[in-house]
Design an enzyme around this catalytic site. Structure first.
Site, short mmCIF file in Angstrom:
data_model
loop_
_atom_site.label_atom_id
_atom_site.label_comp_id
_atom_site.label_asym_id
_atom_site.label_seq_id
_atom_site.Cartn_x
_atom_site.Cartn_y
_atom_site.Cartn_z
CG HIS A 17 -4.24 11.64 -8.02
ND1 HIS A 17 -4.26 10.30 -7.72
CD2 HIS A 17 -2.98 12.06 -7.80
CE1 HIS A 17 -3.05 9.93 -7.32
NE2 HIS A 17 -2.26 10.97 -7.35
CE LYS A 41 6.94 2.61 -7.60
NZ LYS A 41 6.11 3.78 -7.31
NE ARG A 90 0.27 13.94 -0.81
CZ ARG A 90 0.65 12.74 -1.17
NH1 ARG A 90 -0.24 11.76 -1.19
NH2 ARG A 90 1.89 12.46 -1.47
CB SER A 128 -1.67 6.02 -5.10
OG SER A 128 -2.27 6.99 -5.90
#
Ligand code: PNS
Length: 154
Positions: A17, A41, A90, A128
Site C-alpha cells: 500500500h 468486520k 497484484r 492485509s
C-alpha cells in the site's frame, strides 16, 4: 489540478500500500487516502488507528491526506472533490475483482474513472489478510509492513 482517491481497508497498511501511495502521490497533484469504516468486520486496528498510522507514514510526501469514509466510494470521491480512483493490481485475480468494481463506480457516478497501478514485483505477494493470517501463527511479517506498523503488531 488532479486529485485522486486511494481507497481501502488498510487493516493493516502494508509495504505494498505504502509504495502505491508514494507512487500515486507523484502522479497526482493531491492524493486522498480513504480508509473504509467497515462496521461489518471486526478490524485488527480501529479506523482511528489506521488513519493515524497512514498519516504518520505519509507525512513526508506533502500532498497526501488521510480520511476515513463510510458508505459508497463514489460519494467519498465526490465529497473530497476528487477526479479519479486509484487501485493497485497484484495479480489477475485482483483484476477480476477490480474490473466490475471500477465499472460499477463508473456507472454509479456517471463517469468516475479508476486508474490501476501495477504493484511492484517485490510486494505482489503481500496482502492485509495474509498479514493477519500469519500473525495468528506468530509467523514473521516484518518484511510485509512498515516498521511502525510492525511495532504495533508485535
Ligand atoms: O482494501 P480493500 O478492502 O480491498 O478495499 C475495498 C474498497 C474499500 C475499495 C471497497 O470495498 C469499497 O469501495 N467499499 C465502499 C462501498 C462501495 O462503494 N462499494 C462499491 C460498489 S459495489
Amino acid at each position: 489540478m488532479s486529485k485522486a482517491v486511494f481507497p481501502g481497508s488498510f487493516d493493516p497498511v502494508t509495504n505494498g500500500h505504502l509504495d502505491l501511495i508514494k507512487r500515486a502521490s507523484k502522479i497526482f497533484d493531491r492524493l486522498v487516502v480513504g480508509v473504509l469504516i467497515n462496521s461489518a468486520k471486526k478490524p485488527l486496528f480501529s479506523v482511528e488507528e489506521r488513519v493515524e498510522m497512514i498519516e504518520e507514514l505519509t507525512s513526508e510526501f506533502g500532498n497526501v491526506t488521510v480520511q476515513s469514509f463510510d458508505g459508497l466510494l463514489v460519494d467519498f470521491v465526490k465529497m473530497t472533490d476528487s477526479d479519479v480512483i486509484v487501485r493497485g493490481l497484484r495479480t489477475s485475480q485482483d483484476f477480476e475483482y477490480e474490473l466490475p468494481l471500477a465499472q460499477t463506480n463508473y456507472k454509479l457516478s456517471d463517469g468516475t474513472d479508476t486508474i490501476f497501478l501495477a504493484t511492484a514485483p517485490e510486494h505482489s505477494y503481500i496482502s492485509s489478510s495474509a498479514v493477519k493470517e500469519l500473525l495468528r501463527y506468530s509467523a514473521d511479517i516484518s518484511d510485509m509492513v512498515p516498521a511502525q506498523v510492525y511495532k504495533r503488531l508485535t
